[in-house]
Scaffold this active site. Structure first.
Site, PDB file in Angstrom:
ATOM      1  N   GLY A  68       1.485  -1.302   5.016  1.00  0.00           N
ATOM      2  CA  GLY A  68       1.909  -2.345   5.932  1.00  0.00           C
ATOM      3  C   GLY A  68       0.865  -3.362   6.309  1.00  0.00           C
ATOM      4  O   GLY A  68       1.076  -4.135   7.237  1.00  0.00           O
ATOM      5  N   GLY A  69      -0.287  -3.406   5.616  1.00  0.00           N
ATOM      6  CA  GLY A  69      -1.254  -4.465   5.863  1.00  0.00           C
ATOM      7  C   GLY A  69      -1.643  -4.561   7.324  1.00  0.00           C
ATOM      8  O   GLY A  69      -2.173  -3.626   7.935  1.00  0.00           O
ATOM      9  N   THR A 104       0.842  -1.181   0.000  1.00  0.00           N
ATOM     10  CA  THR A 104       0.000   0.000   0.000  1.00  0.00           C
ATOM     11  C   THR A 104       0.881   1.237   0.000  1.00  0.00           C
ATOM     12  O   THR A 104       2.063   1.159   0.316  1.00  0.00           O
ATOM     13  CB  THR A 104      -0.844  -0.009   1.304  1.00  0.00           C
ATOM     14  OG1 THR A 104      -1.533  -1.240   1.398  1.00  0.00           O
ATOM     15  CG2 THR A 104      -1.824   1.133   1.367  1.00  0.00           C
TER      16      THR A 104
END
Length: 528
Positions: A424-425, A343
Site C-alpha cells: 500500500g505504499g 508490494t
C-alpha cells in the site's frame, strides 16, 4: 464473528493462496519459517507479478529463539552512471522517469535477501533450493490463473506499459490484457528459477545471469551495468525499535519508512485512547500519522546520507513533544507529497519458534515494465523515488532510494511475538497502525482487526489527493464527526485495494500460532 486461524505446527499468511500453500508445504516438510518464506516469495513473484517480482527489492525481520531480532535490508543501490546530470542529458531535469529503461536504475535486491535469510538456517538442516523453488518453477512453467486484481491492474496501467520492451510479450496474451482466470505462462522465468536452484541464489549477481541482464539493460537505455550487480550485497541490520505500554515494536531501518510506522504507534500509545472504533481511535491515529510523516518527509533517505540516525527520532522526549502537538478535537491541515507503491507482505511462524515478517516489491505496478525476454525478469522502478533536487534522497551513484516498504514485528509483554504488515505504499504505516491498535492496544480478534474498515490519509491508486479516505463501512455518525473536526473526508468502496492487503502471524509463548489475512486480497491464512 470473525476469528483468526490457530494451530501449533506452523502458520503462514500471504496475499495469494499459492504463496501461502507453498510456505505451508515447506513448514510441513520440517522447514523453518525462513525457508518457507523463500519458497513463498519465489511463488508469489510468479503468481502475483503486478505486485512484486525477482527484479525488485525485499526486507526481512526475523525472530529466532535465543537470538536478537535480525533485519535484512535487501534493497539495491543506484547504478554508478546514475547522476542528476546523466538524467538531465536525457531530458529529465526536475523529476525521475517512472517507466521503461531509464526508470530501471537500481539493482534488484530481493534475491540477495533470500540468500541472507537462508544463511540463518544451519546448512546441515537446510532444505535444498530445488525444493524451495519447486512451487514457483511449476507455476511459471505450467501457467498461473490470472487473478481479477492482476487483470484489472494490467488494464488500468497498460497505457504506460504496453510499449516498454518485453512487457507485452510477457504479460499480455495475443496482445490483449489477460482476463481473470486466463492461463499465463512465464517459461523464461521458469528457466531462470531452475538455474538459480542449480547454481545458487548468489549467481543472480554474478556470472551469466548478471551479464545477460546487464547487456539487456544497457541495450535498452538503463544506466545499470554488470559492475553494479557484482557490487551488490544484502545487509544484515539491527531493526529500529520503540518501547510502548504493550511491548517492544520493531521495524526496518532507512531507507524504508519503518521509523514512521513506529512513530505513529508510539504517539498513539501516548494519547491514552481506551476504546476501539470511536472518534478518538481514528482521529488520534490520523493525527499521529501527520506528525510522523512531517518528520519522515523532511529527513528520511539513505541512512548514509541522513543528518541523524532514525533511531534518534524514537527517543522518548522527541515522541513526547510530538504527541503534545496533537489536538484531539481538531484536525491538522494536511498538504504533503504523496507516494505510490505496490508490494506484498507475508508472515510465517514455525514449530522451532522462528517468526518472519517479510515484504517484497517492484514499487509501481509491474515496476518499470522493462522485462528481459531471455530471463523473464522485469525490473523495478524504485529509482523513481529518488529526487533530482538536493536533500537526503537526492540521486547519487551507489545510493539507495527512499522505500515505502517496512515489515513490522513486535515482542509483546505477554510473551507473544507478532509479525504484521501490508502492501500500500503511503498507506503501509497507516494500515499497520490500524491492525496493531485494534488487536494489541484495544483487544480485537486478529482476523477481525484486519477485516474491519480502514482509512488512508493521502494518495489512492491513480489519484493524487491529500484527503482522508474512508471505506464506506464506517459508521455514518463517525464520518460526520471526523468531517466536523476538520478532516477532508472522501469515501472509498468497501474492501478497497487502496486500504492495503494486510496480514499477520502471532506466536504465543505456549506455542500456539495464529494467522490472519486480508479479504481485500487473494490470499490465505493457514495454520497446522
Amino acid at each position: 464473528m470473525l476469528h483468526s486461524a490457530t494451530g501449533f505446527d506452523g502458520a503462514f499468511s500471504a496475499p495469494h493462496r499459492a504463496a501461502a500453500l507453498a510456505g505451508r508445504d515447506i513448514l510441513r516438510a520440517g522447514g523453518t519459517a525462513m525457508e518457507a518464506m523463500v519458497s513463498a516469495a519465489a511463488t508469489i513473484a510468479v503468481t502475483y507479478p503486478h505486485m512484486n517480482g525477482i527484479g525488485g527489492d525485499g526486507f526481512w525481520l526475523v525472530h529466532r529463539t535465543g537470538h536478537k531480532v535480525t533485519g535484512i535490508s535487501a534493497c539495491g543501490q543506484a547504478a554508478r552512471l546514475a547522476t542528476p546530470d546523466w538524467y538531465g542529458e536525457r531530458g529529465f531535469a526536475t523529476a525521475m522517469p517512472t517507466r521503461g529503461a531509464l526508470a530501471a536504475l537500481t539493482v534488484p535486491g530481493t534475491v540477495g535477501g533470500w540468500d541472507k535469510a537462508l544463511s540463518l538456517v544451519p546448512e546441515e538442516n537446510r532444505l535444498p533450493l530445488e525444493t524451495l523453488l519447486s512451487s514457483a518453477i511449476g507455476y511459471a512453467e505450467n501457467g498461473i490463473a490470472v487473478t481479477g486484481n492482476q487483470s484489472l491492474c494490467t488494464a488500468e496501467k497498460l497505457g504506460g506499459l504496453r510499449d516498454v520492451p518485453g512487457f507485452a510479450d510477457t504479460f499480455l496474451i495475443d496482445g490483449e490484457v489477460p482476463r481473470a482466470g486466463a492461463r499465463l505462462c512465464q517459461k523464461p522465468l521458469a528457466a531462470t528459477l531452475r538455474r538459480l536452484a542449480a547454481e545458487g541464489l548468489s549467481s543472480y549477481y554474478s556470472g551469466e545471469f548478471a551479464r545477460t541482464h546487464a547487456a539487456f539493460l544497457e541495450e535498452t537505455g538503463s544506466p545499470l551495468r554488470f559492475r553494479d550487480f557484482a557490487a551488490y550485497q544484502a545487509r544484515m541490520v539491527d531493526p529500529l525499535h520503540v518501547e510502548t505500554a504493550h511491548g517492544r515494536l520493531m521495524n526496518m531501518t532507512p531507507p524504508t519508512q519503518g521509523v514512521a510506522s513506529l512513530m505513529i504507534l508510539a504517539l498513539f500509545d501516548r494519547l491514552g485512547v481506551g476504546e476501539a472504533e470511536g472518534f478518538d481511535h481514528f482521529h488520534g491515529l490520523v493525527e499521529a500519522t501527520k506528525q510522523a510523516f512531517i518528520i519522515r518527509n523532511a529527513g528520511l533517505g539513505d541512512p548514509d546520507f541522513m543528518a541523524e540516525p532514525a533511531q534518534a527520532w524514537l527517543a522518548d522526549d522527541r515522541l513526547d513533544a510530538l504527541a503534545a502537538k496533537i489536538d484531539m478535537k481538531t484536525a491538522l491541515p494536511w498538504p504533503y507529497e504523496p507516494a505510490e507503491g505496490d508490494t506484498i507482505w507475508m508472515g510465517a511462524a514455525d514449530r522451532y519458534g522462528n517468526v518472519v515478517s517479510f515484504i517484497q516489491s517492484v514499487y509501481w505496478e509491474f515496476g518499470s515494465g522493462l522485462t528481459c525476454p531471455e530471463t523473464g525478469v522485469f525490473f523495478q522502478n524504485r529509482g523513481a523515488g529518488f529526487s533530482l533536487s538536493p536533500g537526503p534522497n537526492q540521486l547519487a551513484p551507489g545510493k539507495r532510494p527512499f522505500h515505502t516498504l517496512n515489515p513490522a514485528l513486535a515482542h509483546l509483554k505477554d510473551g507473544r511475538v507478532m509479525a504484521y504488515g501490508t502492501m500500500g505504499g503511503e498507506g503501509q504505516p497507516q494500515t499497520q497502525a490500524a491492525v496493531f491498535s485494534r488487536h494489541v492496544q484495544l483487544g480485537q480478534d486478529l482476523q477481525a482487526a484486519i477485516t474491519a474498515p480502514r482509512w488512508l490519509l493521502g494518495r489512492t491508486w491513480g489519484e493524487e489527493t491529500t484527503t482522508l479516505k474512508l471505506e464506506d463501512r464506517f459508521d455514518p455518525a463517525l464520518v460526520t464527526a471526523l468531517k466536523e473536526a476538520g478532516h477532508d473526508v472522501e469515501m472509498l468502496p468497501a474492501f478497497s485495494d487502496a486500504a492495503g492487503h494486510a496480514g499477520a502471524v502471532v506466536l504465543h509463548d505456549n506455542g500456539l500460532m495464529e494467522a490472519a489475512t486480508d479479504p481485500r486480497a487473494d490470499g490465505l491464512a493457514l495454520v497446522d
